[in-house]
Design a protein around this motif. Sequence first.
Motif, PDB file in Angstrom:
ATOM      1  N   ARG A   1      -3.021  11.379  -8.042  1.00 38.83           N
ATOM      2  CA  ARG A   1      -1.964  10.532  -7.497  1.00 38.83           C
ATOM      3  C   ARG A   1      -0.918  10.301  -8.572  1.00 38.83           C
ATOM      4  O   ARG A   1      -1.257  10.043  -9.732  1.00 38.83           O
ATOM      5  CB  ARG A   1      -2.536   9.187  -7.046  1.00 38.83           C
ATOM      6  CG  ARG A   1      -3.529   9.290  -5.897  1.00 38.83           C
ATOM      7  CD  ARG A   1      -2.821   9.388  -4.563  1.00 38.83           C
ATOM      8  NE  ARG A   1      -3.787   9.516  -3.481  1.00 38.83           N
ATOM      9  CZ  ARG A   1      -4.362   8.478  -2.877  1.00 38.83           C
ATOM     10  NH1 ARG A   1      -4.085   7.239  -3.277  1.00 38.83           N
ATOM     11  NH2 ARG A   1      -5.214   8.655  -1.901  1.00 38.83           N
TER      12      ARG A   1
ATOM     13  N   GLY B   1       2.179   8.259 -10.440  1.00 36.95           N
ATOM     14  CA  GLY B   1       2.466   6.857 -10.690  1.00 36.95           C
ATOM     15  C   GLY B   1       3.931   6.525 -10.559  1.00 36.95           C
ATOM     16  O   GLY B   1       4.779   7.398 -10.305  1.00 36.95           O
TER      17      GLY B   1
ATOM     18  N   TYR C   1       0.848  -1.189   0.000  1.00 36.28           N
ATOM     19  CA  TYR C   1       0.000   0.000   0.000  1.00 36.28           C
ATOM     20  C   TYR C   1       0.888   1.245   0.000  1.00 36.28           C
ATOM     21  O   TYR C   1       1.099   1.897   1.026  1.00 36.28           O
ATOM     22  CB  TYR C   1      -0.935  -0.029   1.207  1.00 36.28           C
ATOM     23  CG  TYR C   1      -1.672  -1.347   1.333  1.00 36.28           C
ATOM     24  CD1 TYR C   1      -2.736  -1.645   0.490  1.00 36.28           C
ATOM     25  CD2 TYR C   1      -1.270  -2.313   2.258  1.00 36.28           C
ATOM     26  CE1 TYR C   1      -3.399  -2.864   0.579  1.00 36.28           C
ATOM     27  CE2 TYR C   1      -1.926  -3.529   2.351  1.00 36.28           C
ATOM     28  CZ  TYR C   1      -2.988  -3.803   1.505  1.00 36.28           C
ATOM     29  OH  TYR C   1      -3.623  -5.004   1.590  1.00 36.28           O
TER      30      TYR C   1
ATOM     31  N   PHE D   1      -6.361  10.797 -11.606  1.00 36.96           N
ATOM     32  CA  PHE D   1      -7.257  10.952 -10.464  1.00 36.96           C
ATOM     33  C   PHE D   1      -7.565   9.588  -9.846  1.00 36.96           C
ATOM     34  O   PHE D   1      -7.773   8.606 -10.554  1.00 36.96           O
ATOM     35  CB  PHE D   1      -8.568  11.623 -10.894  1.00 36.96           C
ATOM     36  CG  PHE D   1      -8.436  13.100 -11.115  1.00 36.96           C
ATOM     37  CD1 PHE D   1      -8.385  13.971 -10.043  1.00 36.96           C
ATOM     38  CD2 PHE D   1      -8.342  13.608 -12.397  1.00 36.96           C
ATOM     39  CE1 PHE D   1      -8.255  15.336 -10.249  1.00 36.96           C
ATOM     40  CE2 PHE D   1      -8.211  14.977 -12.611  1.00 36.96           C
ATOM     41  CZ  PHE D   1      -8.166  15.839 -11.540  1.00 36.96           C
ATOM     42  N   ARG D   2      -7.583   9.553  -8.518  1.00 34.38           N
ATOM     43  CA  ARG D   2      -7.899   8.337  -7.789  1.00 34.38           C
ATOM     44  C   ARG D   2      -8.929   8.663  -6.710  1.00 34.38           C
ATOM     45  O   ARG D   2      -8.871   9.741  -6.092  1.00 34.38           O
ATOM     46  CB  ARG D   2      -6.632   7.753  -7.139  1.00 34.38           C
ATOM     47  CG  ARG D   2      -5.676   7.115  -8.128  1.00 34.38           C
ATOM     48  CD  ARG D   2      -6.235   5.791  -8.631  1.00 34.38           C
ATOM     49  NE  ARG D   2      -5.344   5.131  -9.559  1.00 34.38           N
ATOM     50  CZ  ARG D   2      -5.371   5.296 -10.870  1.00 34.38           C
ATOM     51  NH1 ARG D   2      -6.244   6.141 -11.394  1.00 34.38           N
ATOM     52  NH2 ARG D   2      -4.550   4.648 -11.648  1.00 34.38           N
ATOM     53  N   PRO D   3      -9.872   7.753  -6.483  1.00 37.57           N
ATOM     54  CA  PRO D   3     -10.896   8.023  -5.454  1.00 37.57           C
ATOM     55  C   PRO D   3     -10.305   8.007  -4.054  1.00 37.57           C
ATOM     56  O   PRO D   3      -9.399   7.228  -3.755  1.00 37.57           O
ATOM     57  CB  PRO D   3     -11.883   6.865  -5.655  1.00 37.57           C
ATOM     58  CG  PRO D   3     -11.089   5.771  -6.300  1.00 37.57           C
ATOM     59  CD  PRO D   3     -10.072   6.464  -7.157  1.00 37.57           C
ATOM     60  N   THR D   4     -10.812   8.877  -3.201  1.00 35.75           N
ATOM     61  CA  THR D   4     -10.433   8.926  -1.790  1.00 35.75           C
ATOM     62  C   THR D   4     -11.713   8.999  -0.972  1.00 35.75           C
ATOM     63  O   THR D   4     -12.830   9.007  -1.509  1.00 35.75           O
ATOM     64  CB  THR D   4      -9.561  10.156  -1.482  1.00 35.75           C
ATOM     65  OG1 THR D   4     -10.359  11.351  -1.666  1.00 35.75           O
ATOM     66  CG2 THR D   4      -8.350  10.209  -2.406  1.00 35.75           C
TER      67      THR D   4
ATOM     68  N   GLU E   1      -2.780   6.906 -16.441  1.00 32.35           N
ATOM     69  CA  GLU E   1      -3.140   7.224 -15.059  1.00 32.35           C
ATOM     70  C   GLU E   1      -2.454   6.281 -14.069  1.00 32.35           C
ATOM     71  O   GLU E   1      -2.147   6.679 -12.941  1.00 32.35           O
ATOM     72  CB  GLU E   1      -4.658   7.139 -14.883  1.00 32.35           C
ATOM     73  CG  GLU E   1      -5.431   8.279 -15.522  1.00 32.35           C
ATOM     74  CD  GLU E   1      -5.476   8.184 -17.048  1.00 32.35           C
ATOM     75  OE1 GLU E   1      -5.776   9.203 -17.691  1.00 32.35           O
ATOM     76  OE2 GLU E   1      -5.210   7.084 -17.602  1.00 32.35           O
ATOM     77  N   ASP E   2      -2.206   5.039 -14.493  1.00 27.04           N
ATOM     78  CA  ASP E   2      -1.484   4.094 -13.639  1.00 27.04           C
ATOM     79  C   ASP E   2       0.009   4.384 -13.630  1.00 27.04           C
ATOM     80  O   ASP E   2       0.674   4.194 -12.610  1.00 27.04           O
ATOM     81  CB  ASP E   2      -1.692   2.657 -14.145  1.00 27.04           C
ATOM     82  CG  ASP E   2      -3.143   2.224 -14.118  1.00 27.04           C
ATOM     83  OD1 ASP E   2      -3.789   2.447 -13.086  1.00 27.04           O
ATOM     84  OD2 ASP E   2      -3.613   1.683 -15.132  1.00 27.04           O
TER      85      ASP E   2
ATOM     86  N   PHE F   1     -12.023  12.755  -5.078  1.00 26.57           N
ATOM     87  CA  PHE F   1     -10.929  12.348  -5.954  1.00 26.57           C
ATOM     88  C   PHE F   1      -9.734  13.262  -5.752  1.00 26.57           C
ATOM     89  O   PHE F   1      -9.877  14.445  -5.423  1.00 26.57           O
ATOM     90  CB  PHE F   1     -11.359  12.399  -7.431  1.00 26.57           C
ATOM     91  CG  PHE F   1     -12.349  11.344  -7.815  1.00 26.57           C
ATOM     92  CD1 PHE F   1     -11.927  10.155  -8.369  1.00 26.57           C
ATOM     93  CD2 PHE F   1     -13.707  11.544  -7.611  1.00 26.57           C
ATOM     94  CE1 PHE F   1     -12.834   9.168  -8.714  1.00 26.57           C
ATOM     95  CE2 PHE F   1     -14.636  10.568  -7.961  1.00 26.57           C
ATOM     96  CZ  PHE F   1     -14.190   9.378  -8.514  1.00 26.57           C
TER      97      PHE F   1
ATOM     98  N   ASP G   1       0.703   4.292  -1.111  1.00 24.41           N
ATOM     99  CA  ASP G   1       0.205   5.602  -0.684  1.00 24.41           C
ATOM    100  C   ASP G   1       0.160   5.696   0.838  1.00 24.41           C
ATOM    101  O   ASP G   1       0.505   6.730   1.423  1.00 24.41           O
ATOM    102  CB  ASP G   1      -1.196   5.846  -1.255  1.00 24.41           C
ATOM    103  CG  ASP G   1      -1.170   6.031  -2.770  1.00 24.41           C
ATOM    104  OD1 ASP G   1      -0.100   6.366  -3.299  1.00 24.41           O
ATOM    105  OD2 ASP G   1      -2.217   5.830  -3.414  1.00 24.41           O
TER     106      ASP G   1
END
Length: 827
Positions: A632, A634, A516, A622-625, A616-617, A629, A518
């Motif tokens: 983030r 990569g 993980y 954008f990534r959900p939080t 995006e990867d 969003f 992040d």
Amino acid sequence: MAENSYGWTNFYMEFANRLMDYKHDRSRLIQKIKKVYEDINIKLPKLESDNNPTDIDPFTVFGLFNKGISNSNRILIIEGLAAELGIKADVPESFEGIPVLNNLKSTFYWFKGERGEHDIDNLWSLFIAALEFSDDNTEINKQAFCKIYDAALLQQGVKWNITMGLYWIRPYSYINLDSRNRQFISDPQNMPPDFTEKVKDMLNEVPSGSEYLEITELCKAAFETGKYEYKTFPELSYYAWITALNSNEPKPGEKSNAAHIRWTGAIIQALRDLGGSAVPAEVRKKIIENEKLTPEKVSVKRGKTKVNKFENEVAFARNDLVAAGYIDGSVHGVWSLTEAGWKVNVTDKLASDLFKQNVAKSPSVKSRGVDALADNKIDAVRYWIYAPGRGAVKWEECCEKDIMLLGWEEVGDLSTFASKEEMKQKMKEVYGEENSYKNSVHATWQFANDMKPGDVVFVKKGVYGIIGRGVVESDYEYDVERTDYNNIRHVKWTHKGDWTISHQTPQKTLTDITPYSDFVQQIKELFDGDVLDADEDEAVVRESYTADDFLAEVFMDRETYDNIAAVLKIKKNIILQGAPGVGKTYAAKRLAYSVMGQKDTDRVMMVQFHQSYSYEDFIMGFRPTEKGFEIRTGPFYNFCKKAEVDSENDYFFIIDEINRGNLSKIFGELFMLIENDKRGIELQLLYKDEKFSVPENVYIIGMMNTADRSLALLDYALRRRFAFIDLKPGFSSEGFKAYRESLNSEKFNRLTDCVESLNREIAEDESLGDGFCIGHSYFCNLKPETVNDKILSGIVEYEFVPLLKEYWFDEPSNIRDWTDKLRRAVK
């Protein structure tokens, strides 16, 4: 002798003189210290329990820049203090040999409520008395020094560190007696035998004032004999530091060579006693006789596989002797001395050197698949969240003893369980059948088996609290002397405090949070700007890795390697292509190491592309939080930023299955920037108001299978930016020939010969070609004792036969003929 190794002494002595101006105005001194830390944007260390210091002693002030922090931070702090205090001496750039404090014990006093009323005053009095005695060596000043020294020694927080403090303020007058110096001066090779005999008892515990000065004078007398290269205390400390760096003591996470030192000489002597040649069992029997080993000593087993410790260590020591040419390793099952072996004098140093040389150069051949990128000696750091008991009740004990503790003591020694299932059954037996114990078993198993020295541990309290950070220093131990929490590991705790994070911590006692990234980054940011442990933050000596090391591990000829390395340096982007089993993945990381000249996992990163992989990867998106969003970054973006600030070193980004991803989609506007002549050119990022470039020191190594029929031809954009390297099966390489000989298996030889014949037919088949040849890595990771009929038949039936059915699905006669040939080879 390192240049400017003692340039620090002038600054330290003037710094001590300047502190005298604040002996009656310590509040102003504290304000100046706070201002320095604000100006350099570094967090002020914890100097009081409420982080609001109202008093401070001079030795603790010195400790601000003599503790486990990077040299760059030390210089920033020193420059700030020099400016505030008006110091004219040059700021030191080298700190070699200067003793440093433990970050968790960096004050010479205990905090409010725990220290005595006059503790800090006493430290100031000792500071003044020490300066006066150094500058005016009279009997009156000597008595005054001893009196206040002995008083300070009774205080909480004052131990051996007081000798370090005295050394800092007057390095030519007072000796530093940290553990490194004590060990050095206790060795008769470094100091006169009569000196070591006199001071032996005085060094068992912190000496009194009179004893400390006696040790100081005895050292000076030894210097005056002219028998030693060191003539002053700074020179002595420097030599002690150098000796410690070159000692045989293993660093955290490093394998000890103590067993090798013991058994290396014992093997040579046993073979000499046996006439120069014997089978292993006879050698071990002779060692037991010569060394007078007890049955208990030679029957100890260790590890999950319960191997015999004595036999295993002797075998490894024998390998060192074979590699050095003292034992003939050409005949399997017989150990014979060479001519050099008859003559060699095996000292501890020689044994240690043989061990280190063999570790650095021994092949670590692995099978293809998930282990292809693994290293025997270089493992990535893993990050753990740990709860030291319910409500962190064991945290203070952990800090005090530099350990981490785990319960479940009724289960017994965790290392005795061969599987998680076995551990689960024991828990049910001890604690009852009601629970599944799934999480408990997973945590205890990881604590005993998966955690390793060098891993980072974050300590939690409650749901959102982080109260510490440390680095694991030992393997798992079961302490039978403890009454509870018997499962332990030794840890160097680098931070202790009280932080809050927004992400909820796992509920388990121990959790591996490495995947993980992040979450890991959020916790790591808590400690940004804070002082770190010296072992982690200062320069790390990496294991060297040369082209010869590459060729010993990767079955390739020298000319091919030289060409690949040259193309990589020029083109900056290459793709290693070939059939499955030619060792592309295994070779990629080692190619990076060989170009770097050292094994540095921090400068190598690997990802795997697939059809769904996107910009995006890879770059950012954008990534959900929990709140919506957020953008983030990569792995490629982060890797380039990391390389950007370390422009003097090369960085290698490895992409597995590179042809499975849509390169234009994944790289986006950065596709152009990876070209060798576009490095450093900036482009506007899609998701962020930022100009971005790919640094010159980033190299990209891609990998692809030429036998993958499911993939379309690569587009021109990819081909123009990468150089393509064909990797062939390495059966004819010198490395594989040596590996084959070491196995000493007739069936193995027949099977590899058969595969080479099969490859010639595959290469000549117009529908297949060279790209479909069977690689050598199907045969790797074998040892003489594991090359048996079952293993070889398994390779044929479960690796080669399915491959042939895929290759010649429309030619069943070819499948049948070659299946028969392969099977006959291992009968």
